[in-house]
Motif scaffolding. Structure first.
Motif, PDB file in Angstrom:
ATOM      1  N   SER A  98      41.624  46.894  49.833  1.00 17.55           N
ATOM      2  CA  SER A  98      40.882  45.891  50.590  1.00 17.55           C
ATOM      3  C   SER A  98      41.701  44.621  50.762  1.00 17.55           C
ATOM      4  CB  SER A  98      39.595  45.539  49.841  1.00 17.55           C
ATOM      5  OG  SER A  98      39.074  44.337  50.356  1.00 17.55           O
ATOM      6  N   PRO A  99      41.718  44.077  51.997  1.00 15.32           N
ATOM      7  CA  PRO A  99      42.341  42.770  52.186  1.00 15.32           C
ATOM      8  C   PRO A  99      41.348  41.633  51.930  1.00 15.32           C
ATOM      9  CG  PRO A  99      41.745  43.712  54.312  1.00 15.32           C
ATOM     10  CD  PRO A  99      41.264  44.679  53.267  1.00 15.32           C
ATOM     11  N   HIS A 100      40.103  41.982  51.651  1.00 14.69           N
ATOM     12  CA  HIS A 100      39.054  40.969  51.495  1.00 14.69           C
ATOM     13  C   HIS A 100      38.668  40.806  50.032  1.00 14.69           C
ATOM     14  CE1 HIS A 100      38.809  41.231  55.768  1.00 14.69           C
ATOM     15  NE2 HIS A 100      38.416  42.496  55.727  1.00 14.69           N
ATOM     16  N   ALA A 101      38.293  39.587  49.682  1.00 13.15           N
ATOM     17  CA  ALA A 101      37.918  39.307  48.306  1.00 13.15           C
ATOM     18  C   ALA A 101      36.516  39.813  47.984  1.00 13.15           C
ATOM     19  CB  ALA A 101      37.995  37.806  48.046  1.00 13.15           C
ATOM     20  N   TYR A 121      37.339  42.573  45.324  1.00  9.95           N
ATOM     21  CA  TYR A 121      38.534  41.720  45.220  1.00  9.95           C
ATOM     22  C   TYR A 121      39.605  42.205  46.195  1.00  9.95           C
ATOM     23  CZ  TYR A 121      39.671  45.527  41.931  1.00  9.95           C
ATOM     24  OH  TYR A 121      39.855  46.754  41.340  1.00  9.95           O
ATOM     25  N   ASP A 122      40.483  41.281  46.548  1.00  8.93           N
ATOM     26  CA  ASP A 122      41.660  41.603  47.344  1.00  8.93           C
ATOM     27  C   ASP A 122      42.492  42.605  46.545  1.00  8.93           C
ATOM     28  OD1 ASP A 122      43.998  41.425  48.963  1.00  8.93           O
ATOM     29  OD2 ASP A 122      44.786  39.884  47.613  1.00  8.93           O
ATOM     30  N   ARG A 156      47.865  42.956  42.503  1.00  4.23           N
ATOM     31  CA  ARG A 156      46.588  42.731  43.194  1.00  4.23           C
ATOM     32  C   ARG A 156      45.426  43.531  42.633  1.00  4.23           C
ATOM     33  NH1 ARG A 156      47.642  44.337  48.873  1.00  4.23           N
ATOM     34  NH2 ARG A 156      45.471  43.826  49.295  1.00  4.23           N
ATOM     35  N   SER A 157      45.726  44.677  42.033  1.00  6.87           N
ATOM     36  CA  SER A 157      44.588  45.530  41.714  1.00  6.87           C
ATOM     37  C   SER A 157      44.481  45.957  40.262  1.00  6.87           C
ATOM     38  CB  SER A 157      44.611  46.759  42.619  1.00  6.87           C
ATOM     39  OG  SER A 157      45.888  47.304  42.634  1.00  6.87           O
ATOM     40  N   ARG A 194      37.982  38.832  41.529  1.00  8.98           N
ATOM     41  CA  ARG A 194      39.378  39.161  41.265  1.00  8.98           C
ATOM     42  C   ARG A 194      39.386  40.440  40.439  1.00  8.98           C
ATOM     43  NH1 ARG A 194      41.782  34.712  37.432  1.00  8.98           N
ATOM     44  NH2 ARG A 194      42.439  34.171  39.506  1.00  8.98           N
ATOM     45  N   TYR A 233      45.567  31.997  44.663  1.00  8.50           N
ATOM     46  CA  TYR A 233      44.772  32.568  45.748  1.00  8.50           C
ATOM     47  C   TYR A 233      44.719  31.627  46.943  1.00  8.50           C
ATOM     48  CZ  TYR A 233      43.085  36.124  42.541  1.00  8.50           C
ATOM     49  OH  TYR A 233      43.020  37.188  41.687  1.00  8.50           O
ATOM     50  N   LYS A 270      40.918  32.516  51.447  1.00  7.83           N
ATOM     51  CA  LYS A 270      40.191  33.756  51.698  1.00  7.83           C
ATOM     52  C   LYS A 270      40.039  34.587  50.431  1.00  7.83           C
ATOM     53  CE  LYS A 270      41.504  34.497  56.524  1.00  7.83           C
ATOM     54  NZ  LYS A 270      42.717  33.652  56.715  1.00  7.83           N
ATOM     55  N   GLN A 320      42.607  35.776  48.785  1.00  2.00           N
ATOM     56  CA  GLN A 320      43.701  36.746  48.692  1.00  2.00           C
ATOM     57  C   GLN A 320      44.794  36.202  47.778  1.00  2.00           C
ATOM     58  OE1 GLN A 320      44.064  36.435  52.886  1.00  2.00           O
ATOM     59  NE2 GLN A 320      43.389  38.543  53.258  1.00  2.00           N
TER      60      GLN A 320
END
Ligand code: FES
Ligand code: FES
Lengths: 75, 762, 157
Positions: free
Chosen positions: B50-53, B112-113, B300-301, B368, B671, B674, B676
């Motif tokens: 996902s690019p979105h938080a 989360y992003d 990121r993940s 996050r 961050y 957005k 990210q």
């Protein structure tokens, strides 16, 4: 009993007769049904200051002081 | 077992500097890590993130990806069975399968992003990457929140509509605060009433990543009969196997996990990420699937540690004796509940002998990645506050920073906030060693400062298994179940060799897969050398017992009349008779004709672990023009109980110290508006490099843990606890300002200096 | 997309592989030649785990394209020991416990060898700055730097 007080209606100290940790947990669970489902997975015990985790068969001597301690994992 | 502690006897292998058994493979490139397994027909897996938080997933269309030639399988959240949500009451440890399956692959929402939404397997990596671009996800973007204090506000975007704060009576509105944990000892208000000086301050730390150099990597291989093989870089393949069975709805016995060599973990390789995806893709494609994360994905993940806000208030008498300590901890858990507040509460004041303590900890979800353990999870942020305030107190009272800690140091018999009463612990000895150390007495120049801070970790026991097979030439195969991150195989082999009385090189330690040995808990919490070490010693003693029985049969005496010494069975006393000693290899050679192979095994649930306290002494130079902090000297002191492999104990202390330095000065998750992450790479998430640091001195204090056959306590966690505060205290000593926010990057230091000058001018 | 046929020399042996135009040398070494001693820590030139020598020059193989290796000489960790004789750096890394998890070790060894070939008598500061392109998260660098300095002294005799 710190964290366990959430389940005991704020009772912090009590006397219980138990020969080992399993008996102690059973009796605590009868007394505080809220606490019953989380005892085995959630708590370790300090018996006279020494920590025991996942030790249901650990004997408890008469007059021993037992404290419920939240279990913690490390990194 | 602990009753015959071998501490006075001269040790021949334990405590010596043995070259690790896995070393050769690691300096020649032969060692196989997570990404190094290549199987025939293997597919390459890739993950769409996902690019979105924070967003609702309205739909996912994978048809175009599936139609791409070379793509063999695509999975989304729907391919995994949903899990029941655990319900209150919760124990202190949270294992919520509902959360776990959603963290691995999103279902209703992304939180989360970087959150995984789909995965593909294809015949080449580049086809897999192209396929990701063809997956269409329709998101409805939702407002997001990252900072824990903002996430607590009544108007904050709510992550989980059905989460009500535990520990708050009659909560009717859903909240990002999962729960409030409390602990107390004595009477804090009375303590403050008696105090001569009270200092109260707020502290803030940012989320940081463990930064292991090997990204997560695994291979899943499912066969048509339902058996599943997984190769993965993990800190606990037995724990992962059980979770995998649960998440995929498979019987535990059908799954076999093999742990690869592991390129660092520090707690971050406890959770699973790619494994369930690789297995599910493999089930669909009927071929092995490898998933290797990029560095960007790793940042990121996967789980960093919590960012935090800590409020701290400590009261002292004029002589430096602490009479009350009060704290509130606000920790980010990431997208799902479970920040390290329980550990923080249990450890933060525990190197001190305090009468009155009150702690409240808030476990707060925000947009996050779900946090993971990072060495002594949760404790460093609290220690940063505790040790910072103690430093301020020492300064105000004009007491030496080590002396004030001596005044309050825990000792044998001290009871901490959790009710644990200490056996022998070496904190006082440690503090005295600090004072006597040349580092402590080195003169400082202009703009330089010296800081000290202490830290505590309580360690873990838990389940471990070990087998010892005596081969017929007298060499030994030692089988254990803990992935070796920092040289633990060397310690296991050393303990077995010591027991057997044979050279270190004759023992070959092997880490078994999950089908070849009984359940062994994580390589985490600094438990391995303690708990698995105990199992190794017990298994070895079991094999020795068999050797003694065989010798007794040869000599026609009872087994009690035989003792084991220096690798030989010998008559226990002169009265037994005059028999020539039988060596391990002689007994092993005769084994086939004397009842079969000689092997020992042990299956235990270790308890009785002892805490370890550390102290870090740091000198820095602060450039008042740029705000840059240069590290000049660093010495780590720690009570290690007993160092089985001193080289690797020192290495743990040095490595932890430098991770803490990065945490103190540079590292943070940044961050954009957005939500990210904008610094998901090693260039912008800057970890310390060789030219940033000097040599790191180590001083090992050995106050043996009486519950372990060799006195082991565990070493890896404690060294991450003191360095942040030690560096901050050194900066304070240099510029006169106690920094209360991490990281102490140059702009922050410059701002603090400017504000201080302004204040002085007014 | 047709793939390129690349002929090159690895650790003294001639080798051939097929690669995509955008495939990194690191991926070619690992995925096409199945030599997995060279590691990927970042893929962006920031960690040094993928260090190899290309015609004797130290490079991050993740920043080199596979096609660039055509006709060149590549040296990787697998070629560092001579038969069963370890390179002195490898031996000293073991003896000084300069590795914990070991994922960074191949990169450090290749980089350190390049340093010592250029500068047989480096100061501690020179070692630290030369190795600043290699990340190690486990050791705090202390024992790595010591192992390199000890090797330099040993090689000088
Ligand atoms: S993988 Fe090439 S520099 Fe990190
Ligand atoms: S030894 Fe683990 S990264 Fe260097």
């Amino acid at each position: 009993m710190g964290e366990a007080r959430r389940f005991t209606g704020d009772v912090a100290e009590l006397e219980i007769e138990a020969g080992n940790v399993m008996q102690l947990f059973r009796k605590l669970g009868e007394r505080f049904p809220e606490l019953a489902p989380v005892l085995e997975d959630g708590f370790a015990v300090a018996i006279d200051g020494e920590m025991f985790e996942d030790s249901l068969l650990q004997p408890i001597k008469p007059d021993a002081e037992v404290i419920l301690v939240p279990k913690i994992a490390g990194g | 077992m602990p009753d015959d502690i071998k501490l006075d006897k001269e040790l021949k292998v334990v405590g010596h500097r043995n070259v690790r058994p896995d070393g050769m493979d690691k300096v020649t490139g032969r060692a196989k890590y997570g990404a190094d397994l290549i199987l025939p027909g293997m597919l390459y897996g890739r993950v769409l993130r996902s690019p979105h938080a924070h967003a609702k997933i309205k739909s996912i269309d994978t048809s175009a990806a599936e139609a791409l030639p070379g793509v063999k399988a695509v999975v989304t959240g729907k391919d995994f069975p949903d899990q029941p949500k655990s319900k209150p009451p919760y124990g202190p440890m949270i294992q919520d399968a509902w959360d776990a399956t959603r963290n691995i692959i999103a279902r209703e929402k992304v939180f989360y992003d970087g959150h995984c939404v789909a995965a593909v397997a294809a015949t080449s990596d580049s086809i897999a990457k192209q396929a990701l671009k063809l997956i269409k996800v329709d998101y409805q973007i939702l407002p997001h929140v990252i900072d824990p204090i903002e996430a607590m506000q009544p108007d904050a975007p709510i992550l989980h509509e059905d989460q009500f704060t535990l520990g708050v009576e009659g909560a009717t509105k859903p909240s990002n605060v999962f729960r409030i944990m409390k602990a107390a000892k004595g009477d804090v208000d009375k303590g403050f009433a008696e105090a001569d000086l009270i200092i109260e301050r707020d502290f803030k730390t940012k989320a940081v990543h463990q930064g292991y150099i090997e990204p997560h990597a695994c291979v899943g291989n499912a066969s048509e009969d339902g058996n599943v093989e997984v190769w993965t870089s993990t800190q606990g393949h037995f724990v992962s196997r059980n979770q995998l069975a649960n998440l995929l709805g498979l019987p535990v016995g059908k799954i076999r996990l093999t742990s690869s060599e592991i390129g660092g973990g520090f707690g971050g390789k406890i959770p699973m990420y790619g494994e369930p995806l690789a297995v599910r893709l493999s089930q669909k494609a009927n071929r092995p699937v490898k998933i290797v994360m990029t560095r960007d994905e790793t940042f990121r993940s996967t789980g960093p540690t919590s960012g935090s806000h800590v409020w701290m208030k400590i009261g002292v008498k004029n002589d430096g004796r602490i009479v009350a300590a009060d704290a509130k901890l606000y920790y980010e858990a990431g997208a799902f509940k479970g920040a390290g507040i329980a550990a923080a509460i249990g450890c933060m004041f525990s190197e001190y002998d305090l009468e009155n303590i009150r702690i409240e900890g808030y476990d707060i979800v925000s947009n996050r990645p779900k946090v993971a353990a990072y060495r002594a999870p949760g404790v460093p942020m609290a220690a940063f506050a505790v040790e910072g305030v103690i430093n301020q107190i020492a300064k105000k009272l004009k007491i030496d920073p080590v002396d004030i800690r001596l005044k309050n140091a825990a000792k044998q018999g001290t009871v901490n906030v959790s009710g644990i009463k200490y056996g022998p612990i070496g904190f006082i000895e440690l503090l005295e060693k600090v004072k006597a150390h040349p580092h402590y007495n080195t003169k400082l120049e202009k703009n330089q400062g010296r800081g000290f801070a202490a830290g505590y970790w309580m360690h873990a026991g838990g389940m471990s298994c070990a087998s010892v097979n005596i081969q017929d030439d007298g060499t030994v195969t030692l089988i254990e179940g803990n992935p070796d991150i920092g040289g633990s195989r060397a310690s296991m082999a050393a303990m077995a060799a010591e027991e057997l009385g044979i050279p270190f090189e004759k023992v070959r330690p092997i880490i078994a897969d999950t089908s070849s040995l009984g359940f062994t808990f994580l390589t985490a919490g600094s438990r391995t050398t303690y708990a698995t070490g105990m199992a190794v010693v017990e298994a070895t003693r079991h094999a020795i017992k068999i050797c003694c029985e065989r010798a007794a049969a040869v000599w026609g005496v009872t087994p009690e009349q035989v003792k084991w010494e220096d690798g030989h069975a010998k008559p226990a006393s002169a009265n037994v008779g005059d028999f020539a000693p039988l060596s391990l290899s002689e007994l092993a050679k005769k084994a086939p004709m004397m009842g079969g192979p000689i092997a020992g095994h042990s299956e235990i649930n270790a308890t009785g672990q002892g805490p370890a306290i550390g102290g870090h002494l740091v000198d820095v130079e602060v450039d008042p023009e740029t705000g840059f902090v240069k590290l000049l000297r660093f010495t780590v002191f720690q009570d290690v109980g007993r160092a089985i492999s001193p080289d690797y104990v020192e290495g743990q202390l040095q490595g932890g110290a430098i991770q803490g330095l990065g945490w103190a000065l540079n590292e943070e998750y940044i961050y954009n508006d957005k939500g990210q992450l904008v610094n998901a790479g090693f260039l912008d998430y800057r970890m310390p490099v060789a030219s940033d640091v000097p040599m790191i001195g180590t001083v090992l204090i050995e106050e043996p843990n009486p519950n372990h056959p060799y006195g082991v306590r565990g070493v890896g966690e404690t060294p991450i606890v003191p360095p942040q505060a030690a560096v901050a205290n050194a900066v304070e000593n240099a510029i006169g300002i106690q920094m209360s926010e991490l990281p102490m990057s140059p702009p922050k230091i410059l701002r603090a200096i400017a504000a201080d000058r302004l204040k002085a001018a007014e | 997309m047709s793939r390129h046929h690349i002929s090159t020399t690895i650790n003294g042996d001639s080798a051939e592989f097929l690669c995509d135009t955008d495939e990194s040398l690191l991926d070619c070494i690992r995925n096409e030649l199945h030599m997995t001693g060279t590691k990927e820590g970042c893929g962006t030139g920031d960690c040094g785990a993928c260090s190899v020598l290309l015609d004797g020059r130290l490079v991050c193989s993740c920043l080199v394209l596979g096609v660039e290796a055509a006709g060149k000489k590549i040296d990787t960790i697998e070629g560092m020991a001579q038969g069963d004789k370890l390179h002195p750096l490898q031996r000293n890394f073991l003896e000084h416990a300069a590795l914990q998890c070991g994922i960074c070790t191949p990169g450090f060894l290749i980089a350190a060898r390049a340093l010592l070939e250029k500068n047989p008598n480096p100061t501690e500061t020179e070692v630290r700055f030369w190795l600043a392109g290699n990340l190690c998260r486990c050791t705090g660098y202390d024992k790595i730097v010591r192992a390199v300095m000890a090797t330099a002294a040993e090689l000088r005799g």
